[in-house]
Design a protein around this motif. Sequence first.
Motif, PDB file in Angstrom:
ATOM      1  N   LEU A   1      45.248  34.450  40.519  1.00 18.65           N
ATOM      2  CA  LEU A   1      44.880  34.661  41.922  1.00 18.65           C
ATOM      3  C   LEU A   1      45.873  33.971  42.856  1.00 18.65           C
ATOM      4  CD1 LEU A   1      42.946  35.721  44.068  1.00 18.65           C
ATOM      5  CD2 LEU A   1      41.545  33.655  43.735  1.00 18.65           C
ATOM      6  N   ALA A   2      46.295  32.769  42.498  1.00 20.49           N
ATOM      7  CA  ALA A   2      47.273  32.057  43.324  1.00 20.49           C
ATOM      8  C   ALA A   2      48.609  32.793  43.351  1.00 20.49           C
ATOM      9  CB  ALA A   2      47.466  30.636  42.795  1.00 20.49           C
ATOM     10  N   ALA A   3      49.029  33.335  42.202  1.00 17.54           N
ATOM     11  CA  ALA A   3      50.271  34.102  42.163  1.00 17.54           C
ATOM     12  C   ALA A   3      50.174  35.354  43.033  1.00 17.54           C
ATOM     13  CB  ALA A   3      50.609  34.484  40.726  1.00 17.54           C
ATOM     14  N   VAL A   4      49.009  35.989  43.023  1.00 14.29           N
ATOM     15  CA  VAL A   4      48.775  37.158  43.884  1.00 14.29           C
ATOM     16  C   VAL A   4      48.974  36.779  45.348  1.00 14.29           C
ATOM     17  CG1 VAL A   4      47.001  38.733  44.766  1.00 14.29           C
ATOM     18  CG2 VAL A   4      47.268  38.404  42.297  1.00 14.29           C
ATOM     19  N   LYS A   5      48.388  35.662  45.744  1.00 12.39           N
ATOM     20  CA  LYS A   5      48.530  35.210  47.132  1.00 12.39           C
ATOM     21  C   LYS A   5      50.001  34.985  47.490  1.00 12.39           C
ATOM     22  CE  LYS A   5      43.979  32.994  47.390  1.00 12.39           C
ATOM     23  NZ  LYS A   5      43.243  31.698  47.502  1.00 12.39           N
ATOM     24  N   GLY A   6      50.754  34.394  46.566  1.00 12.73           N
ATOM     25  CA  GLY A   6      52.165  34.167  46.822  1.00 12.73           C
ATOM     26  C   GLY A   6      52.922  35.476  47.010  1.00 12.73           C
ATOM     27  N   MET A   7      52.634  36.449  46.166  1.00 11.84           N
ATOM     28  CA  MET A   7      53.316  37.745  46.274  1.00 11.84           C
ATOM     29  C   MET A   7      52.923  38.470  47.554  1.00 11.84           C
ATOM     30  SD  MET A   7      53.542  39.150  42.330  1.00 11.84           S
ATOM     31  CE  MET A   7      51.845  38.816  41.858  1.00 11.84           C
ATOM     32  N   LEU A   8      51.630  38.440  47.883  1.00  9.84           N
ATOM     33  CA  LEU A   8      51.189  39.060  49.137  1.00  9.84           C
ATOM     34  C   LEU A   8      51.840  38.381  50.333  1.00  9.84           C
ATOM     35  CD1 LEU A   8      47.358  39.590  48.482  1.00  9.84           C
ATOM     36  CD2 LEU A   8      49.140  41.353  48.531  1.00  9.84           C
ATOM     37  N   GLY A   9      52.021  37.069  50.241  1.00 14.04           N
ATOM     38  CA  GLY A   9      52.653  36.329  51.322  1.00 14.04           C
ATOM     39  C   GLY A   9      54.086  36.744  51.580  1.00 14.04           C
ATOM     40  N   ALA A  10      54.720  37.334  50.552  1.00 18.47           N
ATOM     41  CA  ALA A  10      56.093  37.822  50.711  1.00 18.47           C
ATOM     42  C   ALA A  10      56.131  39.256  51.226  1.00 18.47           C
ATOM     43  CB  ALA A  10      56.832  37.729  49.382  1.00 18.47           C
ATOM     44  N   GLY A  11      54.947  39.866  51.386  1.00 27.65           N
ATOM     45  CA  GLY A  11      54.884  41.201  51.968  1.00 27.65           C
ATOM     46  C   GLY A  11      54.960  42.353  50.988  1.00 27.65           C
ATOM     47  N   VAL A  12      54.707  42.092  49.689  1.00 31.98           N
ATOM     48  CA  VAL A  12      54.741  43.179  48.704  1.00 31.98           C
ATOM     49  C   VAL A  12      53.318  43.633  48.380  1.00 31.98           C
ATOM     50  CG1 VAL A  12      56.854  42.249  47.708  1.00 31.98           C
ATOM     51  CG2 VAL A  12      54.648  41.658  46.680  1.00 31.98           C
ATOM     52  N   LYS A  13      53.209  44.792  47.749  1.00 34.29           N
ATOM     53  CA  LYS A  13      51.932  45.257  47.229  1.00 34.29           C
ATOM     54  C   LYS A  13      51.749  44.707  45.820  1.00 34.29           C
ATOM     55  CE  LYS A  13      51.872  49.585  49.859  1.00 34.29           C
ATOM     56  NZ  LYS A  13      51.836  51.068  49.795  1.00 34.29           N
ATOM     57  N   VAL A  14      50.494  44.452  45.458  1.00 40.27           N
ATOM     58  CA  VAL A  14      50.199  43.860  44.154  1.00 40.27           C
ATOM     59  C   VAL A  14      49.169  44.707  43.416  1.00 40.27           C
ATOM     60  CG1 VAL A  14      49.362  41.834  42.915  1.00 40.27           C
ATOM     61  CG2 VAL A  14      50.699  41.544  45.007  1.00 40.27           C
ATOM     62  N   ILE A  15      49.485  45.043  42.161  1.00 41.96           N
ATOM     63  CA  ILE A  15      48.571  45.740  41.257  1.00 41.96           C
ATOM     64  C   ILE A  15      48.110  44.742  40.205  1.00 41.96           C
ATOM     65  CG2 ILE A  15      48.267  47.662  39.656  1.00 41.96           C
ATOM     66  CD1 ILE A  15      48.871  48.599  42.454  1.00 41.96           C
ATOM     67  N   ASP A  16      46.807  44.510  40.119  1.00 45.39           N
ATOM     68  CA  ASP A  16      46.245  43.548  39.172  1.00 45.39           C
ATOM     69  C   ASP A  16      45.677  44.301  37.970  1.00 45.39           C
ATOM     70  OD1 ASP A  16      44.944  41.523  37.818  1.00 45.39           O
ATOM     71  OD2 ASP A  16      44.005  40.666  39.606  1.00 45.39           O
ATOM     72  N   VAL A  17      46.298  44.116  36.783  1.00 42.94           N
ATOM     73  CA  VAL A  17      45.809  44.789  35.580  1.00 42.94           C
ATOM     74  C   VAL A  17      44.821  43.920  34.817  1.00 42.94           C
ATOM     75  CG1 VAL A  17      47.858  46.227  35.370  1.00 42.94           C
ATOM     76  CG2 VAL A  17      47.794  44.010  34.197  1.00 42.94           C
ATOM     77  N   GLY A  18      44.578  42.705  35.306  1.00 39.27           N
ATOM     78  CA  GLY A  18      43.523  41.861  34.760  1.00 39.27           C
ATOM     79  C   GLY A  18      43.894  41.145  33.482  1.00 39.27           C
TER      80      GLY A  18
ATOM     81  N   GLU B   1      56.636  24.782  52.964  1.00 47.20           N
ATOM     82  CA  GLU B   1      55.184  24.898  53.180  1.00 47.20           C
ATOM     83  C   GLU B   1      54.857  26.243  53.843  1.00 47.20           C
ATOM     84  OE1 GLU B   1      53.713  21.503  55.249  1.00 47.20           O
ATOM     85  OE2 GLU B   1      54.209  20.105  53.641  1.00 47.20           O
ATOM     86  N   GLN B   2      55.178  27.311  53.121  1.00 43.91           N
ATOM     87  CA  GLN B   2      54.913  28.675  53.604  1.00 43.91           C
ATOM     88  C   GLN B   2      53.444  28.830  54.001  1.00 43.91           C
ATOM     89  OE1 GLN B   2      58.767  29.965  53.130  1.00 43.91           O
ATOM     90  NE2 GLN B   2      57.129  31.280  53.791  1.00 43.91           N
ATOM     91  N   ASP B   3      53.206  29.613  55.012  1.00 41.05           N
ATOM     92  CA  ASP B   3      51.846  29.873  55.483  1.00 41.05           C
ATOM     93  C   ASP B   3      51.274  31.083  54.742  1.00 41.05           C
ATOM     94  OD1 ASP B   3      49.482  30.087  56.805  1.00 41.05           O
ATOM     95  OD2 ASP B   3      50.336  30.823  58.688  1.00 41.05           O
ATOM     96  N   PHE B   4      50.241  30.841  53.927  1.00 46.69           N
ATOM     97  CA  PHE B   4      49.598  31.917  53.176  1.00 46.69           C
ATOM     98  C   PHE B   4      48.168  32.166  53.672  1.00 46.69           C
ATOM     99  CE2 PHE B   4      52.791  30.142  50.279  1.00 46.69           C
ATOM    100  CZ  PHE B   4      53.465  31.293  49.900  1.00 46.69           C
ATOM    101  N   SER B   5      47.899  31.794  54.913  1.00 45.60           N
ATOM    102  CA  SER B   5      46.527  31.899  55.437  1.00 45.60           C
ATOM    103  C   SER B   5      46.171  33.308  55.903  1.00 45.60           C
ATOM    104  CB  SER B   5      46.331  30.912  56.592  1.00 45.60           C
ATOM    105  OG  SER B   5      47.260  31.185  57.634  1.00 45.60           O
ATOM    106  N   SER B   6      47.155  34.108  56.274  1.00 46.56           N
ATOM    107  CA  SER B   6      46.884  35.456  56.804  1.00 46.56           C
ATOM    108  C   SER B   6      47.531  36.501  55.896  1.00 46.56           C
ATOM    109  CB  SER B   6      47.435  35.594  58.233  1.00 46.56           C
ATOM    110  OG  SER B   6      46.839  34.636  59.080  1.00 46.56           O
ATOM    111  N   LEU B   7      46.840  36.825  54.817  1.00 48.66           N
ATOM    112  CA  LEU B   7      47.371  37.757  53.830  1.00 48.66           C
ATOM    113  C   LEU B   7      46.790  39.155  54.032  1.00 48.66           C
ATOM    114  CD1 LEU B   7      47.084  35.474  50.657  1.00 48.66           C
ATOM    115  CD2 LEU B   7      49.091  35.847  52.100  1.00 48.66           C
ATOM    116  N   LYS B   8      47.570  40.155  53.724  1.00 47.69           N
ATOM    117  CA  LYS B   8      47.122  41.548  53.829  1.00 47.69           C
ATOM    118  C   LYS B   8      46.494  41.981  52.508  1.00 47.69           C
ATOM    119  CE  LYS B   8      50.540  42.940  57.303  1.00 47.69           C
ATOM    120  NZ  LYS B   8      51.641  43.890  57.633  1.00 47.69           N
TER     121      LYS B   8
END
Length: 456
Positions: A62-79, A143-150
């Motif tokens: 979940l934390a890695a997902v937040k990091g990727m979303l913070g960079a502006g990419v789409k994320v597919i979670d295969v679980g 200290e990137q801001d990851f508070s407003s993720l899409k």
Amino acid sequence: MINPNIFRAYDIRGFYPQEINEQVALSVGYALAVFLQKKYQRTNLTLVVGRDGRNSSSELSLAAVKGMLGAGVKVIDVGLVPTPLFYFGVWHYGFDGGIYVTASHNPSQYNGFKLVQKDSRLIAAKTGIDEVRVLSLQSEKKEQDFSSLKWENYTQKEVMADYIHFVLQDYDLPSIKPFSLTVDCGNGAMSVLMPSFLSNIPGSFHTLFCEIDGSFPNHLPDPSQKDNLHQLIQLVQNTKSDLGVAFDGDGDRVGFVDERGEVISSNLVSAFLVKTLARKDDVIVYNLMMSRIVSDTAQMVGARALMTRVGFTFVKEQAIAANAILGAETSGHYCLQNNHFCEAPLFVWLTILEQMCKTGKKASELFAEFQKYQYEGPFSFEVHNKEKILQRLEQKYSNGKVSHLDGLRVDFDDWWFNVRPSNTENFLRCVIEAKDRETLQEKKKEIISIIELNAS
């Protein structure tokens, strides 16, 4: 603070939570996305995330997902899936890369990340892991801001059915004899796939530890070590199974036990795969610790055998570069050309069953023809002057064919050895092979004597 030493030649790995934790996962996820955006010169990427069954993997994912979303990419979670299924999820659907949370075969107190780019090509020492390390450290400092993720850019995807179809499509399942099979998932990620996979295979099944338990309470999730196969061996013998199969923590390594309860070494499995899959002018890749039977078998079928350094990253990279039919390593990793050069443990298993049917041979009989040499190792020595010992060994055996591809390997007509220094510890690791037991024991005694004499 991120410890730079968790970034290794082929993955990221360390103790949880001291070295690998949610903050590290956030930074690594962000760094991976930025690295791939720069590499592909576009921002609108789609990356995949997957994880094994370790107790910390869900939170790290979940934390890695937040990091990727913070960079502006789409994320597919295969679980929660085995590593080979994660790789399939990246290359089969044409996504741009991804991150898989795992510490592979290591004990439960570890965790980490495997990173891939397009086509599930590993991000390793020569393909970008140093850049990801630098970007991770920079992200932590800024200290990137990851508070407003899409979160609309995050979706979950079921890929198991497609993967199982892909694995089975080239096998004539009705022609496979209904064997008695014993399977040990080691409480690892292969546990989630095994019920669906086995429902397609003729035969009866006995399962061991095919429930997810990230503490690995029954044995370490490493089938390359015989100590972790005792329960499988016993169940194979008690149930009179035709074959036993074991997987590691993330499901990319596989080990086998024959109907007698004898471990089938990766050397023999590799030689079998060469004979079964390779044809004239094909290329196969293997590491320099493996038995001569692998190259002998390649020569027999007219294929070319390429030797690499130890480490499956090197095997896989060489297999891709040479368009090899097969890449194999002593640890139980096997990558196949027809599997996009990704680890293919289920393909190897099915190929063994298929050949048992075609030949009418038991597992022990199928592999007996490859038991040509006496092989021992790897065994380890704790020393404080690795280079001095390597020099002494090279001086002693300078009349042989000397190679420095990885440590020291010296070949003679009737025996050979390889001694490799650990990159991180004061250890030397040695393998030795000879045409007969007497020669092996004689040369092993010589080598040990030189190492012990110069160890301090």
